[in-house]
Design a protein around this motif. Structure first.
Motif, PDB file in Angstrom:
ATOM      1  N   ALA A  25       0.839  -1.194   0.000  1.00 13.24           N
ATOM      2  CA  ALA A  25       0.000   0.000   0.000  1.00 13.24           C
ATOM      3  C   ALA A  25       0.877   1.247   0.000  1.00 13.24           C
ATOM      4  O   ALA A  25       0.604   2.208  -0.708  1.00 13.24           O
ATOM      5  CB  ALA A  25      -0.921   0.002   1.219  1.00 13.24           C
ATOM      6  N   GLY A  26       1.962   1.204   0.787  1.00  5.38           N
ATOM      7  CA  GLY A  26       2.864   2.332   0.864  1.00  5.38           C
ATOM      8  C   GLY A  26       3.541   2.602  -0.466  1.00  5.38           C
ATOM      9  O   GLY A  26       3.760   3.739  -0.863  1.00  5.38           O
ATOM     10  N   THR A  29       1.373   4.532  -2.772  1.00  4.49           N
ATOM     11  CA  THR A  29       1.343   5.923  -2.332  1.00  4.49           C
ATOM     12  C   THR A  29       2.591   6.650  -2.801  1.00  4.49           C
ATOM     13  O   THR A  29       2.515   7.730  -3.378  1.00  4.49           O
ATOM     14  CB  THR A  29       1.313   5.985  -0.800  1.00  4.49           C
ATOM     15  OG1 THR A  29       0.327   5.100  -0.339  1.00  4.49           O
ATOM     16  CG2 THR A  29       1.009   7.381  -0.321  1.00  4.49           C
ATOM     17  N   ALA A  32       2.636   7.309  -6.612  1.00  2.60           N
ATOM     18  CA  ALA A  32       1.765   8.409  -7.017  1.00  2.60           C
ATOM     19  C   ALA A  32       2.345   9.744  -6.565  1.00  2.60           C
ATOM     20  O   ALA A  32       2.345  10.736  -7.297  1.00  2.60           O
ATOM     21  CB  ALA A  32       0.371   8.203  -6.436  1.00  2.60           C
ATOM     22  N   TRP A  33       2.876   9.753  -5.335  1.00  2.00           N
ATOM     23  CA  TRP A  33       3.442  10.965  -4.754  1.00  2.00           C
ATOM     24  C   TRP A  33       4.615  11.463  -5.609  1.00  2.00           C
ATOM     25  O   TRP A  33       4.686  12.631  -5.971  1.00  2.00           O
ATOM     26  CB  TRP A  33       3.903  10.658  -3.329  1.00  2.00           C
ATOM     27  CG  TRP A  33       3.994  11.843  -2.448  1.00  2.00           C
ATOM     28  CD1 TRP A  33       5.018  12.741  -2.428  1.00  2.00           C
ATOM     29  CD2 TRP A  33       3.061  12.260  -1.453  1.00  2.00           C
ATOM     30  NE1 TRP A  33       4.755  13.699  -1.474  1.00  2.00           N
ATOM     31  CE2 TRP A  33       3.574  13.421  -0.863  1.00  2.00           C
ATOM     32  CE3 TRP A  33       1.836  11.752  -1.006  1.00  2.00           C
ATOM     33  CZ2 TRP A  33       2.913  14.102   0.163  1.00  2.00           C
ATOM     34  CZ3 TRP A  33       1.190  12.427   0.004  1.00  2.00           C
ATOM     35  CH2 TRP A  33       1.722  13.595   0.583  1.00  2.00           C
ATOM     36  N   MET A  36       3.482  12.965  -8.880  1.00  2.00           N
ATOM     37  CA  MET A  36       2.937  14.321  -8.768  1.00  2.00           C
ATOM     38  C   MET A  36       4.059  15.348  -8.658  1.00  2.00           C
ATOM     39  O   MET A  36       3.994  16.425  -9.252  1.00  2.00           O
ATOM     40  CB  MET A  36       2.011  14.426  -7.550  1.00  2.00           C
ATOM     41  CG  MET A  36       0.685  13.708  -7.709  1.00  2.00           C
ATOM     42  SD  MET A  36      -0.360  14.383  -9.012  1.00  2.00           S
ATOM     43  CE  MET A  36      -1.159  15.736  -8.148  1.00  2.00           C
ATOM     44  N   TYR A  37       5.095  15.020  -7.880  1.00  2.00           N
ATOM     45  CA  TYR A  37       6.248  15.927  -7.769  1.00  2.00           C
ATOM     46  C   TYR A  37       6.873  16.160  -9.147  1.00  2.00           C
ATOM     47  O   TYR A  37       7.192  17.281  -9.521  1.00  2.00           O
ATOM     48  CB  TYR A  37       7.307  15.336  -6.838  1.00  2.00           C
ATOM     49  CG  TYR A  37       7.118  15.695  -5.379  1.00  2.00           C
ATOM     50  CD1 TYR A  37       6.676  16.954  -4.995  1.00  2.00           C
ATOM     51  CD2 TYR A  37       7.407  14.777  -4.383  1.00  2.00           C
ATOM     52  CE1 TYR A  37       6.509  17.271  -3.664  1.00  2.00           C
ATOM     53  CE2 TYR A  37       7.245  15.087  -3.035  1.00  2.00           C
ATOM     54  CZ  TYR A  37       6.790  16.342  -2.686  1.00  2.00           C
ATOM     55  OH  TYR A  37       6.634  16.655  -1.373  1.00  2.00           O
ATOM     56  N   LEU A  39       5.507  15.806 -12.103  1.00  2.00           N
ATOM     57  CA  LEU A  39       4.625  16.592 -12.967  1.00  2.00           C
ATOM     58  C   LEU A  39       4.710  18.084 -12.620  1.00  2.00           C
ATOM     59  O   LEU A  39       4.714  18.934 -13.512  1.00  2.00           O
ATOM     60  CB  LEU A  39       3.179  16.106 -12.839  1.00  2.00           C
ATOM     61  CG  LEU A  39       2.875  14.761 -13.499  1.00  2.00           C
ATOM     62  CD1 LEU A  39       1.455  14.320 -13.169  1.00  2.00           C
ATOM     63  CD2 LEU A  39       3.060  14.841 -15.009  1.00  2.00           C
ATOM     64  N   ALA A  40       4.811  18.391 -11.315  1.00  2.00           N
ATOM     65  CA  ALA A  40       4.930  19.796 -10.919  1.00  2.00           C
ATOM     66  C   ALA A  40       6.246  20.383 -11.435  1.00  2.00           C
ATOM     67  O   ALA A  40       6.260  21.478 -12.005  1.00  2.00           O
ATOM     68  CB  ALA A  40       4.860  19.922  -9.398  1.00  2.00           C
ATOM     69  N   ARG A 120      10.740  -1.958  -0.544  1.00  2.00           N
ATOM     70  CA  ARG A 120      10.119  -0.914  -1.357  1.00  2.00           C
ATOM     71  C   ARG A 120      10.940  -0.478  -2.559  1.00  2.00           C
ATOM     72  O   ARG A 120      10.384  -0.045  -3.558  1.00  2.00           O
ATOM     73  CB  ARG A 120       9.838   0.315  -0.487  1.00  2.00           C
ATOM     74  CG  ARG A 120       8.747   0.035   0.492  1.00  2.00           C
ATOM     75  CD  ARG A 120       8.273   1.295   1.134  1.00  2.00           C
ATOM     76  NE  ARG A 120       7.271   1.004   2.162  1.00  2.00           N
ATOM     77  CZ  ARG A 120       6.457   1.906   2.663  1.00  2.00           C
ATOM     78  NH1 ARG A 120       6.534   3.141   2.248  1.00  2.00           N
ATOM     79  NH2 ARG A 120       5.586   1.578   3.578  1.00  2.00           N
ATOM     80  N   VAL A 186       9.332  17.442  10.723  1.00  2.00           N
ATOM     81  CA  VAL A 186       8.906  18.419   9.729  1.00  2.00           C
ATOM     82  C   VAL A 186      10.073  19.318   9.322  1.00  2.00           C
ATOM     83  O   VAL A 186      10.347  19.515   8.140  1.00  2.00           O
ATOM     84  CB  VAL A 186       7.734  19.261  10.276  1.00  2.00           C
ATOM     85  CG1 VAL A 186       7.473  20.437   9.385  1.00  2.00           C
ATOM     86  CG2 VAL A 186       6.499  18.406  10.406  1.00  2.00           C
ATOM     87  N   PHE A 190      12.207  19.165   5.496  1.00  2.00           N
ATOM     88  CA  PHE A 190      12.417  20.287   4.580  1.00  2.00           C
ATOM     89  C   PHE A 190      13.902  20.544   4.336  1.00  2.00           C
ATOM     90  O   PHE A 190      14.345  20.688   3.205  1.00  2.00           O
ATOM     91  CB  PHE A 190      11.749  21.547   5.136  1.00  2.00           C
ATOM     92  CG  PHE A 190      11.808  22.701   4.184  1.00  2.00           C
ATOM     93  CD1 PHE A 190      10.964  22.738   3.097  1.00  2.00           C
ATOM     94  CD2 PHE A 190      12.725  23.718   4.360  1.00  2.00           C
ATOM     95  CE1 PHE A 190      11.019  23.784   2.195  1.00  2.00           C
ATOM     96  CE2 PHE A 190      12.788  24.767   3.460  1.00  2.00           C
ATOM     97  CZ  PHE A 190      11.933  24.801   2.377  1.00  2.00           C
ATOM     98  N   ILE A 195      11.306  18.018   0.362  1.00  2.00           N
ATOM     99  CA  ILE A 195      10.171  18.585  -0.361  1.00  2.00           C
ATOM    100  C   ILE A 195      10.621  19.153  -1.707  1.00  2.00           C
ATOM    101  O   ILE A 195      10.056  18.829  -2.739  1.00  2.00           O
ATOM    102  CB  ILE A 195       9.448  19.650   0.486  1.00  2.00           C
ATOM    103  CG1 ILE A 195       8.912  18.974   1.756  1.00  2.00           C
ATOM    104  CG2 ILE A 195       8.298  20.279  -0.297  1.00  2.00           C
ATOM    105  CD1 ILE A 195       8.210  19.894   2.696  1.00  2.00           C
ATOM    106  N   ILE A 196      11.645  20.005  -1.673  1.00  2.00           N
ATOM    107  CA  ILE A 196      12.318  20.358  -2.931  1.00  2.00           C
ATOM    108  C   ILE A 196      13.815  20.127  -2.717  1.00  2.00           C
ATOM    109  O   ILE A 196      14.329  20.351  -1.618  1.00  2.00           O
ATOM    110  CB  ILE A 196      12.039  21.811  -3.398  1.00  2.00           C
ATOM    111  CG1 ILE A 196      12.324  22.806  -2.277  1.00  2.00           C
ATOM    112  CG2 ILE A 196      10.630  21.984  -3.911  1.00  2.00           C
ATOM    113  CD1 ILE A 196      12.249  24.252  -2.726  1.00  2.00           C
TER     114      ILE A 196
END
Lengths: 268, 256
Positions: A25-26, A29, A32-33, A36-37, A39-40, A120, A186, A190, A195-196
């Motif tokens: 399941a992970g 995720t 897909a995650w 999306m990154y 594609l952005a 994974r 968090v 970063f 994240i980037i």
């Protein structure tokens, strides 16, 4: 002398391999995650390719490798068996075991990270290598770089484990596990380029972060893999990894020894 | 409603008992949203805009998703923690009480720490609002986007709980809908391309509360239909609710 560590490694490793459904399941995720990154970033690339600090292929390679190694490096995977031991007061049992506590916990953390990554990484590679052209994961390393990459992955894991040890040691004092862990996770997610990628940071911040222990985690091996770090920059980055690994382990051991001297065991 | 108000003040009081812990978690939540905001700021500083949208327009679409997400999570927490309720047999107790099941799960948890995220969304609004022409219609559209968005996020949590009836434990990929939508909602969904936009229009209608009304707000579309697309996203509540009811019928206790 290392036999107990190997035994512990084997136990934690097989234990983590039990959660195959969760891994599946992970995996979905993460896939897909990552997509999306990408594609952005593709949209930003169309906006102005010249403002990209690295090529688009390099960015794609960074993101896929990051997803493949997520469970190895990401700092928001906390080991419940350790935080639970601290918060329940069972740390008292840990202290009577004839084994160095720092080494024991560090081995526990490292083994479950490696086990989860083994499950994974392969499927992500299997898909990412066969995607259509701009989104495909490409390898541009020669054999020598590949060897340095492997070394850097190991150092990265070491720095990540040593850093999370510091967080656990803090939890011994504050007993406010959830909050401290959330803030640490968090902020470091970063700063490690989760994240980037760090090369996308503004110049001033980037210079500071590159010398910090955060850049010595996932950032370094990923940028070696995609060919962004070469020659002197590469040597400096790996050198910093060695430095931070040593520094964080020493700091962690000292803090742990001090906090265990005046530990108050909670619970009964 | 009166009963919910009572639960509300009860949860508020109990979470305020641990002020330090509450503060840490709320601050952590704030930081989490802030790191996404920083990432988008860094990218916009570098590139100016993306997909034909300006910095302010992108910030606006992020703020709307962020606020909708945080409101949805404050109230949807009971459904988010549903695997625990099933696991410890707490759901069995809910079934024997003479009140609606949905209501009880809803009232079982309220997550005030997400106020940390909501505050940030409001701050971003304060930054972009001066650039928007604040006609009554536009205010109405923004309120509609946030309200319907919150309900949509809430329905994701209901869906997550419904799946738990069958799997008994939480599935990580359901987080794609919640955390994923928040994280990637930092950009208008059209930026991700035709395929993703279609998916987010017809399958998981997130674009209906963000992208289409944004077109109206920014004057790209004159047609008022674009302003009221958030209303259609509420259709998503129906299958979520139905699926929850279906799961509840099939529910077998795990024992306690």
């Amino acid at each position: 002398m290392y036999a107990p560590y190997f035994a512990l490694f084997r136990i934690r490793f097989t234990h983590s391999l039990q959660y195959r459904a969760a891994a599946l399941a992970g995996l979905f995720t993460q896939f897909a995650w990552g997509f999306m990154y990408i594609l952005a970033f593709a949209a930003f690339y169309r906006e102005s390719p010249d403002a990209f600090p690295m090529s688009f292929e390099q960015t794609v390679a960074y993101i896929w490798m990051q997803q493949a190694f997520l469970t190895l490096f990401a700092l928001w995977f906390w080991d419940k068996s350790i935080s639970g031991v601290i918060e329940s007061g069972d740390i008292a049992y840990e202290l009577v075991r004839p084994m160095d506590l720092y080494g024991r916990w560090a081995t526990t953390i490292a083994s479950s990270r490696i086990a989860r990554c083994v499950m994974r990484a392969a499927p992500i590679f299997a898909v990412a290598f066969f995607l259509p052209a701009p989104f495909r994961l490409t390898i541009s390393m020669n054999l020598q770089t590949a060897a340095i990459f492997a070394l850097s992955v190991a150092l990265s894991l070491g720095v990540a484990v040593a850093f999370s040890m510091l967080v656990y040691i803090t939890v011994i004092h504050t007993l406010n596990g959830a909050g401290v862990r959330l803030i640490a996770a968090v902020a470091s997610d970063f700063l490690t380029g989760g994240i980037i990628p760090i090369p996308f940071f503004p110049a001033a911040l980037r210079t500071v972060v590159e010398f910090s222990p955060f850049a010595a985690m996932q950032n370094t091996p990923l940028l070696i893999f995609n060919g962004y770090l070469t020659d002197a920059a590469l040597a400096r980055a790996v050198g910093l990894q060695v430095f931070w690994l040593a520094a964080l382990v020493v700091i962690g051991r000292v803090l742990m020894a001090r906090s265990l001297q005046r530990i108050v065991v909670q619970g009964g | 409603m009166k009963l919910y108000a009572k639960y509300f003040s009860m949860h508020l009081k109990s979470q305020m008992q641990y002020k330090v812990s509450f503060f840490f978690t709320t601050f952590g939540q704030f930081l989490m949203a802030f790191s996404t905001l920083l990432s988008i700021t860094f990218l916009l500083d570098r590139f100016g805009g993306v997909g034909g949208f300006s910095r302010e327009e992108i910030m606006l679409s992020f703020a709307i998703i962020l606020l909708a997400y945080s409101v949805g999570e404050i109230f949807g927490r009971g459904f988010d923690r549903f695997p625990i309720l099933i696991g410890n047999g707490g759901f069995d107790r809910i079934l024997v009480r003479p009140r609606s099941v949905i209501f009880q799960v809803l009232a079982s948890q309220i997550n005030f720490s997400r106020v940390g995220v909501a505050v940030q969304a409001v701050l971003i609004f304060a930054y972009v609002i001066p650039g928007i022409d604040l006609t009554p219609t536009n205010i109405f559209v923004i309120v509609l986007m946030v309200t319907c968005g919150s309900l949509l996020f809430f329905s994701f949590f209901v869906l997550y709980a419904a799946v738990t009836f069958f799997t008994l434990e939480g599935l990580e990929f359901m987080h794609l809908l919640t955390s994923g939508a928040r994280e990637h909602g930092r950009l208008p969904y059209s930026v991700y391309g035709e395929g993703v936009l279609k998916f987010l229009t017809f399958v998981v209608p997130l674009a209906l509360v963000q992208y289409y009304p944004l077109l109206y707000l920014t004057g790209r579309e004159e047609n008022f239909f674009f302003a009221i697309t958030p209303v259609f996203s509420l259709l998503f509540l129906i299958p979520c609710h139905a699926f929850f009811r279906f799961g509840q019928k099939r529910y077998k206790s795990t024992g306690s």
